[in-house]
Design a protein around this motif. Structure first.
Motif, PDB file in Angstrom:
ATOM      1  N   PRO A  37       0.811  -1.228   0.000  1.00 36.89           N
ATOM      2  CA  PRO A  37       0.000   0.000   0.000  1.00 36.89           C
ATOM      3  C   PRO A  37       0.840   1.273   0.000  1.00 36.89           C
ATOM      4  O   PRO A  37       0.510   2.245  -0.678  1.00 36.89           O
ATOM      5  CB  PRO A  37      -0.828  -0.099   1.285  1.00 36.89           C
ATOM      6  N   PHE A  38       1.951   1.280   0.719  1.00 31.69           N
ATOM      7  CA  PHE A  38       2.810   2.458   0.745  1.00 31.69           C
ATOM      8  C   PHE A  38       3.482   2.675  -0.604  1.00 31.69           C
ATOM      9  O   PHE A  38       3.596   3.804  -1.072  1.00 31.69           O
ATOM     10  CB  PHE A  38       3.865   2.333   1.849  1.00 31.69           C
ATOM     11  N   VAL A  39       3.908   1.616  -1.244  1.00 28.45           N
ATOM     12  CA  VAL A  39       4.526   1.729  -2.565  1.00 28.45           C
ATOM     13  C   VAL A  39       3.520   2.267  -3.574  1.00 28.45           C
ATOM     14  O   VAL A  39       3.837   3.150  -4.379  1.00 28.45           O
ATOM     15  CB  VAL A  39       5.098   0.364  -3.013  1.00 28.45           C
ATOM     16  N   VAL A  40       2.299   1.769  -3.522  1.00 30.01           N
ATOM     17  CA  VAL A  40       1.259   2.238  -4.441  1.00 30.01           C
ATOM     18  C   VAL A  40       0.960   3.714  -4.213  1.00 30.01           C
ATOM     19  O   VAL A  40       0.828   4.489  -5.170  1.00 30.01           O
ATOM     20  CB  VAL A  40      -0.019   1.381  -4.299  1.00 30.01           C
ATOM     21  N   LEU A  41       0.888   4.139  -2.960  1.00 31.42           N
ATOM     22  CA  LEU A  41       0.629   5.552  -2.671  1.00 31.42           C
ATOM     23  C   LEU A  41       1.755   6.444  -3.163  1.00 31.42           C
ATOM     24  O   LEU A  41       1.516   7.540  -3.681  1.00 31.42           O
ATOM     25  CB  LEU A  41       0.412   5.751  -1.170  1.00 31.42           C
ATOM     26  N   VAL A  42       2.990   5.996  -3.024  1.00 25.33           N
ATOM     27  CA  VAL A  42       4.130   6.775  -3.512  1.00 25.33           C
ATOM     28  C   VAL A  42       4.076   6.894  -5.030  1.00 25.33           C
ATOM     29  O   VAL A  42       4.317   7.969  -5.583  1.00 25.33           O
ATOM     30  CB  VAL A  42       5.462   6.144  -3.045  1.00 25.33           C
ATOM     31  N   ILE A  43       3.748   5.818  -5.713  1.00 21.15           N
ATOM     32  CA  ILE A  43       3.653   5.858  -7.174  1.00 21.15           C
ATOM     33  C   ILE A  43       2.537   6.796  -7.618  1.00 21.15           C
ATOM     34  O   ILE A  43       2.720   7.601  -8.544  1.00 21.15           O
ATOM     35  CB  ILE A  43       3.453   4.440  -7.746  1.00 21.15           C
ATOM     36  N   ILE A  44       1.390   6.737  -6.971  1.00 17.32           N
ATOM     37  CA  ILE A  44       0.275   7.626  -7.309  1.00 17.32           C
ATOM     38  C   ILE A  44       0.665   9.082  -7.077  1.00 17.32           C
ATOM     39  O   ILE A  44       0.390   9.958  -7.902  1.00 17.32           O
ATOM     40  CB  ILE A  44      -0.989   7.252  -6.504  1.00 17.32           C
ATOM     41  N   ALA A  45       1.330   9.363  -5.960  1.00 18.97           N
ATOM     42  CA  ALA A  45       1.761  10.732  -5.669  1.00 18.97           C
ATOM     43  C   ALA A  45       2.759  11.222  -6.714  1.00 18.97           C
ATOM     44  O   ALA A  45       2.688  12.376  -7.154  1.00 18.97           O
ATOM     45  CB  ALA A  45       2.373  10.799  -4.280  1.00 18.97           C
ATOM     46  N   TYR A  46       3.671  10.366  -7.127  1.00 14.36           N
ATOM     47  CA  TYR A  46       4.662  10.743  -8.134  1.00 14.36           C
ATOM     48  C   TYR A  46       4.000  11.062  -9.473  1.00 14.36           C
ATOM     49  O   TYR A  46       4.325  12.068 -10.112  1.00 14.36           O
ATOM     50  CB  TYR A  46       5.691   9.621  -8.296  1.00 14.36           C
ATOM     51  N   VAL A  47       3.066  10.227  -9.886  1.00 12.82           N
ATOM     52  CA  VAL A  47       2.364  10.452 -11.151  1.00 12.82           C
ATOM     53  C   VAL A  47       1.559  11.748 -11.091  1.00 12.82           C
ATOM     54  O   VAL A  47       1.585  12.556 -12.030  1.00 12.82           O
ATOM     55  CB  VAL A  47       1.466   9.247 -11.494  1.00 12.82           C
ATOM     56  N   MET A  48       0.861  11.975  -9.993  1.00 14.40           N
ATOM     57  CA  MET A  48       0.080  13.206  -9.862  1.00 14.40           C
ATOM     58  C   MET A  48       0.986  14.435  -9.870  1.00 14.40           C
ATOM     59  O   MET A  48       0.670  15.448 -10.499  1.00 14.40           O
ATOM     60  CB  MET A  48      -0.755  13.165  -8.590  1.00 14.40           C
ATOM     61  N   PHE A  49       2.105  14.359  -9.171  1.00 15.45           N
ATOM     62  CA  PHE A  49       3.044  15.475  -9.127  1.00 15.45           C
ATOM     63  C   PHE A  49       3.536  15.819 -10.523  1.00 15.45           C
ATOM     64  O   PHE A  49       3.559  16.983 -10.920  1.00 15.45           O
ATOM     65  CB  PHE A  49       4.221  15.129  -8.212  1.00 15.45           C
ATOM     66  N   ASN A  50       3.932  14.802 -11.277  1.00 16.47           N
ATOM     67  CA  ASN A  50       4.434  15.056 -12.633  1.00 16.47           C
ATOM     68  C   ASN A  50       3.355  15.618 -13.545  1.00 16.47           C
ATOM     69  O   ASN A  50       3.624  16.495 -14.368  1.00 16.47           O
ATOM     70  CB  ASN A  50       5.026  13.777 -13.235  1.00 16.47           C
ATOM     71  N   ARG A  51       2.135  15.113 -13.434  1.00 18.88           N
ATOM     72  CA  ARG A  51       1.051  15.629 -14.281  1.00 18.88           C
ATOM     73  C   ARG A  51       0.761  17.093 -13.980  1.00 18.88           C
ATOM     74  O   ARG A  51       0.600  17.905 -14.879  1.00 18.88           O
ATOM     75  CB  ARG A  51      -0.222  14.805 -14.089  1.00 18.88           C
ATOM     76  N   PHE A  52       0.692  17.443 -12.688  1.00 16.07           N
ATOM     77  CA  PHE A  52       0.404  18.828 -12.331  1.00 16.07           C
ATOM     78  C   PHE A  52       1.568  19.740 -12.693  1.00 16.07           C
ATOM     79  O   PHE A  52       1.359  20.875 -13.114  1.00 16.07           O
ATOM     80  CB  PHE A  52       0.071  18.956 -10.849  1.00 16.07           C
ATOM     81  N   LYS A  53       2.780  19.260 -12.552  1.00 14.48           N
ATOM     82  CA  LYS A  53       3.941  20.053 -12.912  1.00 14.48           C
ATOM     83  C   LYS A  53       3.969  20.310 -14.418  1.00 14.48           C
ATOM     84  O   LYS A  53       4.205  21.430 -14.866  1.00 14.48           O
ATOM     85  CB  LYS A  53       5.220  19.345 -12.482  1.00 14.48           C
ATOM     86  N   ASN A  54       3.706  19.297 -15.199  1.00 15.46           N
ATOM     87  CA  ASN A  54       3.707  19.448 -16.651  1.00 15.46           C
ATOM     88  C   ASN A  54       2.546  20.291 -17.126  1.00 15.46           C
ATOM     89  O   ASN A  54       2.680  21.034 -18.092  1.00 15.46           O
ATOM     90  CB  ASN A  54       3.678  18.081 -17.343  1.00 15.46           C
ATOM     91  N   ARG A  55       1.415  20.211 -16.468  1.00 18.42           N
ATOM     92  CA  ARG A  55       0.258  21.039 -16.854  1.00 18.42           C
ATOM     93  C   ARG A  55       0.554  22.508 -16.587  1.00 18.42           C
ATOM     94  O   ARG A  55       0.181  23.372 -17.354  1.00 18.42           O
ATOM     95  CB  ARG A  55      -0.970  20.591 -16.071  1.00 18.42           C
ATOM     96  N   LYS A  56       1.255  22.790 -15.506  1.00 16.05           N
ATOM     97  CA  LYS A  56       1.616  24.167 -15.176  1.00 16.05           C
ATOM     98  C   LYS A  56       2.576  24.734 -16.220  1.00 16.05           C
ATOM     99  O   LYS A  56       2.499  25.892 -16.592  1.00 16.05           O
ATOM    100  CB  LYS A  56       2.265  24.205 -13.791  1.00 16.05           C
ATOM    101  N   ASP A  57       3.485  23.901 -16.713  1.00 18.84           N
ATOM    102  CA  ASP A  57       4.448  24.347 -17.716  1.00 18.84           C
ATOM    103  C   ASP A  57       3.769  24.674 -19.041  1.00 18.84           C
ATOM    104  O   ASP A  57       4.254  25.516 -19.796  1.00 18.84           O
ATOM    105  CB  ASP A  57       5.528  23.283 -17.943  1.00 18.84           C
ATOM    106  N   LEU A  58       2.676  24.009 -19.360  1.00 16.77           N
ATOM    107  CA  LEU A  58       1.989  24.216 -20.632  1.00 16.77           C
ATOM    108  C   LEU A  58       1.195  25.515 -20.658  1.00 16.77           C
ATOM    109  O   LEU A  58       0.941  26.080 -21.721  1.00 16.77           O
ATOM    110  CB  LEU A  58       1.058  23.039 -20.943  1.00 16.77           C
ATOM    111  N   ASP A  59       0.768  25.997 -19.504  1.00 12.68           N
ATOM    112  CA  ASP A  59      -0.052  27.232 -19.453  1.00 12.68           C
ATOM    113  C   ASP A  59       0.752  28.468 -19.676  1.00 12.68           C
ATOM    114  O   ASP A  59       1.847  28.659 -19.602  1.00 12.68           O
ATOM    115  CB  ASP A  59      -0.772  27.345 -18.112  1.00 12.68           C
TER     116      ASP A  59
END
Length: 59
Positions: A37-59
Motif C-alpha cells: 500500500p505504501f509503494v502504491v501511494l508513492v507511485i500515485i503521488a509521483y504520477v500526480m506530481f508530474n502531471r500537475f507540474k507538466n500542466r503548469k508548464d503548458l499554461d
C-alpha cells in the motif's frame, strides 16, 4: 495531532505476525501486504506530481 492518533491506531505488529506464521509463504504475504500500500501511494503521488507540474508548464 490527529495523524499521530491515527498512526497509533493503525499500527500492526508485523514481527508478531511473522513469528506466529505457519510457513514462509505467510511471511512473504505479510511483508507484501504491509509494504505494497505504501509503494502504491508513492507511485500515485509521483504520477500526480508530474502531471500537475507538466500542466503548469503548458499554461
Amino acid at each position: 495531532m490527529k495523524y499521530l492518533i491515527l498512526l497509533i491506531l493503525l499500527q500492526v505488529d508485523i514481527e508478531e505476525k511473522i513469528k506466529n506464521a505457519p510457513d514462509k509463504g505467510y511471511e512473504i504475504g505479510v511483508a507484501i501486504g504491509t509494504y505494497l500500500p505504501f509503494v502504491v501511494l508513492v507511485i500515485i503521488a509521483y504520477v500526480m506530481f508530474n502531471r500537475f507540474k507538466n500542466r503548469k508548464d503548458l499554461d
